[in-house]
Design a protein around this motif. Structure first.
Motif, short mmCIF file in Angstrom:
data_model
loop_
_atom_site.label_atom_id
_atom_site.label_comp_id
_atom_site.label_asym_id
_atom_site.label_seq_id
_atom_site.Cartn_x
_atom_site.Cartn_y
_atom_site.Cartn_z
N ILE A 43 6.68 -7.02 -6.12
CA ILE A 43 6.15 -5.68 -6.34
C ILE A 43 4.75 -5.70 -6.95
N GLN A 45 2.17 -7.05 -5.70
CA GLN A 45 1.18 -6.80 -4.65
C GLN A 45 0.96 -5.30 -4.45
N TYR A 46 1.98 -4.50 -4.73
CA TYR A 46 1.85 -3.06 -4.59
C TYR A 46 1.24 -2.44 -5.85
N HIS A 49 -2.66 -3.03 -6.73
CA HIS A 49 -3.66 -2.33 -5.93
C HIS A 49 -3.58 -0.82 -6.06
N SER A 50 -2.64 -0.33 -6.83
CA SER A 50 -2.42 1.10 -6.95
C SER A 50 -3.29 1.72 -8.04
N THR A 104 5.65 5.18 -3.99
CA THR A 104 5.68 4.02 -3.10
C THR A 104 4.96 4.31 -1.79
N PHE A 107 1.36 3.49 -1.88
CA PHE A 107 1.03 2.07 -1.66
C PHE A 107 0.62 1.83 -0.21
N THR A 111 -2.40 -0.71 -0.48
CA THR A 111 -2.03 -2.12 -0.39
C THR A 111 -2.70 -2.77 0.82
N VAL A 114 -1.37 -3.69 5.32
CA VAL A 114 -0.36 -2.79 5.87
C VAL A 114 -0.38 -2.85 7.40
N VAL A 128 4.69 -5.70 5.60
CA VAL A 128 4.41 -4.89 4.41
C VAL A 128 4.41 -3.41 4.78
N LEU A 132 7.13 -0.28 3.70
CA LEU A 132 6.75 0.96 3.04
C LEU A 132 7.10 2.20 3.87
#
Length: 155
Positions: A43, A45-46, A49-50, A104, A107, A111, A114, A128, A132
């Motif tokens: 998590i 990685q999400y 970048h948020s 989410t 993201f 992220t 994607v 990825v 999502l």
């Protein structure tokens, strides 16, 4: 013989149970996975970048952060499950679900990776992106349970 109206109502009732308790099952499963070290690292990685959640990395290490997020998800699932008996509590859980899945889904925009570069990029989705995308349906289920719960509360 059962009328189409009756059949429709029964089918809708069964569908509603599947939506509510399917949502509960998925959210509980996701919450329990947050207890694993591998999910805590995944998590990141999400979250990292948020623009909404990256600040949490300065407050908690990955494992405790995952546990806190999992606890919120678990609480939301338990409250959603209570819908038929405690609609006000279920409304709170459903609202939490809406916030969880809006977060989410954000993201999806923040992220990297994607889109599937090997397939020409977006709209082809990488694993990825596929992971999502399911949250659109979970968001819809949370909104539906929120509406059902609000409709059953009395002032």
């Amino acid at each position: 013989m059962v009328s189409r109206v009756t059949l429709g109502r029964r089918t809708e009732a069964v569908g509603g149970l599947v939506v509510r308790y399917g949502l509960v099952l998925v959210v509980v499963w996701i919450a329990v996975l947050k207890l694993t070290a591998s999910e805590a690292m995944r998590i990141q990685q999400y979250v990292s970048h948020s623009p909404f959640m990256s600040w949490l990395n300065g407050v908690l290490d990955p494992r405790p952060l995952a546990i806190v997020l999992g606890a919120v998800e678990f609480a939301a699932a338990v409250l959603i499950a209570a819908g038929p008996w405690a609609p006000r509590l279920s409304a709170v859980g459903s609202a939490l679900g809406v916030l969880i899945f809006l977060t989410t889904l954000s993201f999806f925009l923040t992220t990297p990776g994607v889109g599937d570069a090997a397939a020409g990029g977006f709209p082809a989705l990488s694993p990825v992106g596929q992971f999502l995308l399911k949250d659109v349906v979970l968001l819809g289920a949370s909104i539906w349970t929120l509406g059902r719960s609000l409709g059953r509360t009395t002032s």
